[in-house]
Design a protein around this motif. Structure first.
Motif, short mmCIF file in Angstrom:
data_model
loop_
_atom_site.label_atom_id
_atom_site.label_comp_id
_atom_site.label_asym_id
_atom_site.label_seq_id
_atom_site.Cartn_x
_atom_site.Cartn_y
_atom_site.Cartn_z
N TYR A 119 47.12 -10.43 -52.24
CA TYR A 119 46.14 -11.18 -51.44
C TYR A 119 45.03 -11.69 -52.36
CZ TYR A 119 42.81 -11.96 -47.54
OH TYR A 119 41.93 -12.49 -46.62
N ASN A 120 45.19 -12.93 -52.84
CA ASN A 120 44.09 -13.51 -53.61
C ASN A 120 43.99 -15.02 -53.49
OD1 ASN A 120 46.24 -14.33 -55.09
ND2 ASN A 120 45.58 -13.45 -57.04
N THR A 121 44.77 -15.63 -52.57
CA THR A 121 44.64 -17.05 -52.33
C THR A 121 44.63 -17.31 -50.83
OG1 THR A 121 46.94 -17.75 -52.11
CG2 THR A 121 46.15 -17.36 -54.34
N GLU A 122 44.59 -18.57 -50.46
CA GLU A 122 44.57 -18.94 -49.04
C GLU A 122 45.95 -18.99 -48.42
OE1 GLU A 122 41.80 -19.66 -46.90
OE2 GLU A 122 40.99 -18.45 -48.51
N ASN A 123 47.01 -18.69 -49.15
CA ASN A 123 48.34 -18.97 -48.64
C ASN A 123 49.28 -17.77 -48.56
OD1 ASN A 123 48.09 -21.91 -48.41
ND2 ASN A 123 47.81 -21.81 -50.62
N ASP A 145 46.82 -6.57 -45.51
CA ASP A 145 46.26 -7.03 -46.78
C ASP A 145 46.82 -8.38 -47.21
OD1 ASP A 145 44.94 -4.62 -46.74
OD2 ASP A 145 46.38 -3.62 -48.04
N CYS A 146 46.79 -9.36 -46.30
CA CYS A 146 47.26 -10.70 -46.65
C CYS A 146 46.40 -11.74 -45.94
CB CYS A 146 48.73 -10.87 -46.31
SG CYS A 146 49.17 -10.43 -44.62
N ILE A 163 52.10 -4.33 -35.92
CA ILE A 163 50.72 -3.97 -36.24
C ILE A 163 50.30 -4.80 -37.43
CG2 ILE A 163 49.16 -2.11 -36.89
CD1 ILE A 163 51.32 -0.17 -35.85
N ILE A 164 49.17 -5.50 -37.29
CA ILE A 164 48.70 -6.39 -38.35
C ILE A 164 47.25 -6.03 -38.64
CG2 ILE A 164 48.31 -8.78 -39.03
CD1 ILE A 164 50.51 -9.55 -37.02
N ARG A 165 46.95 -5.73 -39.92
CA ARG A 165 45.61 -5.26 -40.28
C ARG A 165 45.10 -5.99 -41.52
NH1 ARG A 165 47.20 0.68 -39.69
NH2 ARG A 165 47.07 0.72 -41.96
N ASN A 166 43.80 -6.20 -41.55
CA ASN A 166 43.10 -6.70 -42.73
C ASN A 166 43.69 -8.03 -43.20
OD1 ASN A 166 41.19 -6.68 -44.81
ND2 ASN A 166 42.59 -5.66 -46.23
N THR A 167 43.62 -9.04 -42.34
CA THR A 167 44.09 -10.38 -42.66
C THR A 167 43.02 -11.39 -42.26
OG1 THR A 167 45.11 -10.73 -40.49
CG2 THR A 167 46.48 -9.70 -42.19
N ARG A 168 43.21 -12.62 -42.72
CA ARG A 168 42.37 -13.69 -42.18
C ARG A 168 42.90 -14.12 -40.81
NH1 ARG A 168 43.07 -19.36 -44.69
NH2 ARG A 168 44.77 -19.24 -43.15
N ASP A 169 44.21 -14.39 -40.74
CA ASP A 169 44.87 -14.73 -39.49
C ASP A 169 45.93 -13.68 -39.20
OD1 ASP A 169 44.33 -17.95 -38.74
OD2 ASP A 169 44.01 -17.42 -40.83
N GLY A 170 45.92 -13.15 -37.98
CA GLY A 170 46.94 -12.18 -37.63
C GLY A 170 48.30 -12.82 -37.42
N PHE A 194 40.84 -14.13 -37.38
CA PHE A 194 41.48 -14.77 -36.24
C PHE A 194 42.65 -13.89 -35.80
CE2 PHE A 194 39.54 -18.13 -38.69
CZ PHE A 194 38.93 -18.94 -37.73
N GLY A 195 42.80 -13.67 -34.50
CA GLY A 195 43.87 -12.82 -34.02
C GLY A 195 45.18 -13.57 -33.89
N ILE A 196 45.30 -14.36 -32.81
CA ILE A 196 46.51 -15.14 -32.53
C ILE A 196 46.09 -16.60 -32.36
CG2 ILE A 196 48.42 -15.52 -30.94
CD1 ILE A 196 48.16 -12.55 -30.15
N SER A 197 46.74 -17.49 -33.13
CA SER A 197 46.45 -18.92 -33.03
C SER A 197 47.75 -19.66 -32.78
CB SER A 197 45.81 -19.44 -34.33
OG SER A 197 44.60 -18.77 -34.59
#
Length: 583
Positions: A119-123, A145-146, A163-170, A194-197
Motif C-alpha cells: 500500500y503506497n500508491t493510489e491504485n 492495508d490497501c 471483512i475489509i479494514r484499513n483502506t481508502r475505499d472498501g 469510503f465504505g461502498i461506492s
C-alpha cells in the motif's frame, strides 16, 4: 436437420466432458510441488503455479500458510483458502509490485483468504475484476492495508461476507453497461474513508452490510439513475461527511441505520424514492432531501440530532424516539422489549415472522427473528451538584428517555462505596432532580442513584456523590468514581448476558471468562479503555460473524474476572464474580 443435430450433440458432449474432466487441485507449502497437484502430498507450493495448469471448472484448495505472490486467475476457477486467520496472500515487499494482489476472471470463486496488500500508491487493490458476470463470487475473505479492498469494473458479481479494514475505499464498483446487477451483502468494512461506492448506470443490490469508521467521508454512496435496492445496512461513525448518499436512484430504501455524527448529513436523497423504516441517531444533521419532488419519507425514526431534517417536513408517521438499543456502546442494535420502534414500520412491509415491520436493521423481510430483551434503563449520569451553606444539597442529571422508564431510586449512607439496598434507600422520585437536608447530620454523606422502569428492572447506580465535612463553614460536594465489576444481568442467563464494569481512571482492561475448573473460555476485553462505565455481552453459544466461534457451553457456574492496569503499568484492580448458565 441431421447435420444441425450432429453439431448440437458434439457441442453437448464437449460441454459434459469439460464438467466431467474438472479437477480438484491443491496448494500447500509442505507438498512436493509435483504437477498436476491433485493431492495434498503433491500439492503446489505456489497458488499461481496451480492456477497456470488449471482448466475451466477446476477447484483449488489452499492450505494454511503465507503466500508471497500475486494471483492471476483464469475463467471459471474456484480458489478456496483454509480460512482468513491462517491462509494469507501477502504482496508486501515483493520486488515487482503490481497494482492488484488478486485479479479474477469471469465465473470465478475466491473464498477463505486473508489478503494483505502493498500500500503506497493510489491504485493498489486487494481483489480486482473487469467484465465479470453474475457467476463470479467473492466471499468470506479478510482484505486489509490497501487503497481499495475490492474493485470491479462492469460486473454483476456477488460480494458477500467479506471483512475489509484499513483502506481508502472498501468496495468500489464502476460500470460500463447498464444491464449489470452487482450484489453486495453482509460485508463488514472498518477504518476506511469510503465504505461502498457504486456508480451509474448499475442496478445494485446493497443489503445487510456494516460499515464503521472513526473518521471518513461516506459510508455508502449510490449514484445510479436506474432502480437500486438498499436495505438493512448500518453505518456507524465517530465523524464523517455522509452516512448514506442515495443519489439519482429510484429504488426501495428501507430498514437502514446511520448512528453517529455526520457533518453534511446522515442520509441524503436526490430523486423520487420511497424511504421507510430507517433510523438516524446521535449526530448533527439527519435526513436531507435535495429535490423533494416525488420523495416519500415515512415510518422513520430520527433521534438525538441537532438538525433532524434538511429541506423536508416529515409527516406524523415519522418518529423522534429513543430507539432503546440493547447495547449501543458494543454495537448491538437489536431493539429492547419496550422500544417504540417495534411494529412501528410501514404496514405493507412485514418482518420475517409475519408481523408488522420494526424500524432499523433487524426489521423487515431481510432482518432477523429474535427475542426482545427486557433490560434495565440507562444508568443515571452527568450529575450537577450544588450545596447551600451547611443546610442542604441539590443534585440534577440527564433525564432518562426510554419509553418504559418510570422513576429513580435515591440511596444514602455514611460509608463510601456502600451497596444500595433497602437499608440505604432514601426515596423514589420521577424527576431528575432532588434536594436533601444535611444540616445537623455531623458526618460525611454519600449518595447513589439508580433508574427503574415499569417492569421494576433497576439499573446499576451512577457515580457516587459525596458530601464531605471539612471542619469549616461549608462542607464540599463532589462525585466519586470507583473501580467496580458488577453482577452480570440477567443471571441466571441463557444464552446471553451483559457484564458491566466501571473504571475510576483510564487503563488497560482484561475481562475474561473461565469455567469452574479455571479453564479459559473467552477473552471479552483485552484493550485500553477510558474511565467510566462499560458493558460487554457474553454469549454461551459463542460469538458470531468474523469473531472466534466457541463451542456451545453446558449449564453450570462460570467465572468472569476483571483486571485493570493503570497508565503507570501498575495493576490497580482485580475482581472475580460468578454467573450461572441454565439451559
Amino acid at each position: 436437420m441431421k447435420k444441425l443435430f450432429l453439431i448440437f450433440l458434439l457441442t453437448l458432449t464437449y460441454t459434459i466432458n469439460l464438467t466431467t474432466n474438472a479437477e480438484v487441485r491443491f496448494v500447500n507449502k509442505t507438498g512436493s510441488s509435483t504437477p498436476p497437484y491433485t493431492s495434498w502430498a503433491t500439492a503446489a507450493d505456489s497458488i499461481q503455479k496451480c492456477i497456470n495448469i488449471s482448466q475451466s471448472g477446476d477447484t483449488i484448495y489452499v492450505a494454511n500458510g503465507t503466500y508471497k505472490e500475486y494471483v492471476r486467475m483464469t475463467p471459471n476457477i474456484s480458489l478456496i483458502g483454509s480460512g482468513i486467520d491462517s491462509c494469507v496472500i501477502d504482496t508486501r515487499g515483493l520486488t515487482l509490485p503490481q497494482f492488484r494482489a488478486v485479479i479474477i476472471k469471469d465465473s470465478c470463486l475466491v473464498e477463505g483468504f486473508q489478503i494483505v496488500v502493498h500500500y503506497n500508491t493510489e491504485n493498489f487493490a486487494g481483489i480486482y475484476g473487469n467484465g465479470v458476470g453474475k457467476e463470479t463470487v467473492i466471499r468470506n475473505n479478510l482484505i486489509k492495508d490497501c487503497t481499495i479492498g475490492i474493485s470491479f469494473i462492469q460486473t454483476s458479481a456477488l460480494v458477500q461476507d467479506n471483512i475489509i479494514r484499513n483502506t481508502r475505499d472498501g468496495i468500489q464498483i464502476f460500470p460500463v453497461f447498464s444491464d449489470e446487477y452487482p450484489i453486495v451483502e453482509r460485508n463488514y468494512i472498518s477504518d476506511s474513508e469510503f465504505g461502498i461506492s457504486v456508480e451509474w448506470p448499475l442496478k445494485p443490490t446493497i443489503t445487510n452490510n456494516t460499515i464503521y469508521f472513526q473518521e471518513g467521508f461516506s459510508g455508502i454512496k449510490v449514484f445510479a439513475p436506474e432502480s437500486s435496492f438498499c436495505a438493512n445496512n448500518i453505518v456507524i461513525v465517530e465523524q464523517a461527511v455522509d452516512g448514506i448518499s442515495y443519489e439519482d436512484t429510484n429504488g426501495p430504501f428501507f430498514n437502514n441505520a446511520v448512528i453517529g455524527n455526520c457533518s453534511f448529513q446522515a442520509m441524503r436523497f436526490w430523486k423520487p424514492n420511497e424511504i421507510y423504516n430507517n433510523i438516524v441517531a446521535d449526530g448533527d444533521r439527519g435526513i436531507e432531501v435535495v429535490d423533494n419532488e416525488g420523495v416519500v419519507i415515512q415510518y422513520n425514526n430520527v433521534w438525538n440530532m441537532n438538525t433532524p431534517y434538511i429541506n423536508y417536513s416529515p409527516d406524523s408517521t415519522n418518529l423522534s424516539e429513543n430507539p432503546m438499543f440493547v447495547d449501543k456502546n458494543n454495537y448491538d442494535f437489536h431493539l429492547q422489549m419496550f422500544s417504540p420502534l417495534i411494529d412501528a414500520g410501514n404496514p405493507t412491509i412485514l418482518d420475517k415472522d409475519g408481523s408488522r415491520s420494526d424500524l432499523g436493521i433487524y426489521g423487515g423481510p431481510l432482518g432477523d427473528i429474535y427475542h426482545y430483551l427486557d433490560l434495565p434503563p440507562a444508568i443515571p449520569e452527568s450529575f450537577i451538584t450544588n450545596i447551600f451553606g451547611d443546610t442542604a444539597i441539590s443534585v440534577s442529571w440527564e433525564l432518562n428517555t426510554e419509553a418504559d422508564f418510570k422513576y429513580y431510586n435515591i440511596y444514602r449512607d455514611s460509608i463510601s462505596g456502600f451497596i444500595p439496598d433497602s437499608i440505604t434507600f432514601l426515596s423514589s422520585i420521577d424527576t431528575s432532580y432532588f434536594e436533601d437536608v444535611i444540616k445537623g447530620i455531623g458526618k460525611n454523606i454519600y449518595y447513589k442513584i439508580t433508574s427503574v422502569d415499569s417492569q421494576f428492572n433497576e439499573s446499576i447506580a451512577g457515580e457516587e456523590i459525596a458530601v464531605i465535612l471539612t471542619g469549616i463553614d461549608s462542607p464540599t460536594i463532589n462525585t466519586i468514581a470507583h473501580y467496580n465489576l458488577f453482577q452480570n444481568y440477567p443471571n441466571p442467563f441463557n444464552p446471553e448476558t451483559i457484564i458491566g464494569y466501571r473504571l475510576k481512571e483510564p487503563g488497560y482492561v482484561k475481562l475474561t471468562v473461565y469455567d469452574i475448573k479455571g479453564e479459559l473460555i473467552e477473552k471479552l476485553v483485552n484493550e485500553y479503555k477510558d474511565k467510566g462505565y462499560h458493558e460487554v455481552k457474553f454469549t454461551a453459544y459463542g460469538s458470531e460473524g468474523w469473531k472466534n466461534k466457541l463451542i456451545g457451553l453446558a449449564s453450570g457456574i462460570y467465572l468472569y474476572k476483571l483486571d485493570v492496569i493503570d497508565s503507570r503499568h501498575i495493576p490497580v484492580y482485580s475482581q472475580i464474580n460468578k454467573m450461572i448458565l441454565v439451559k
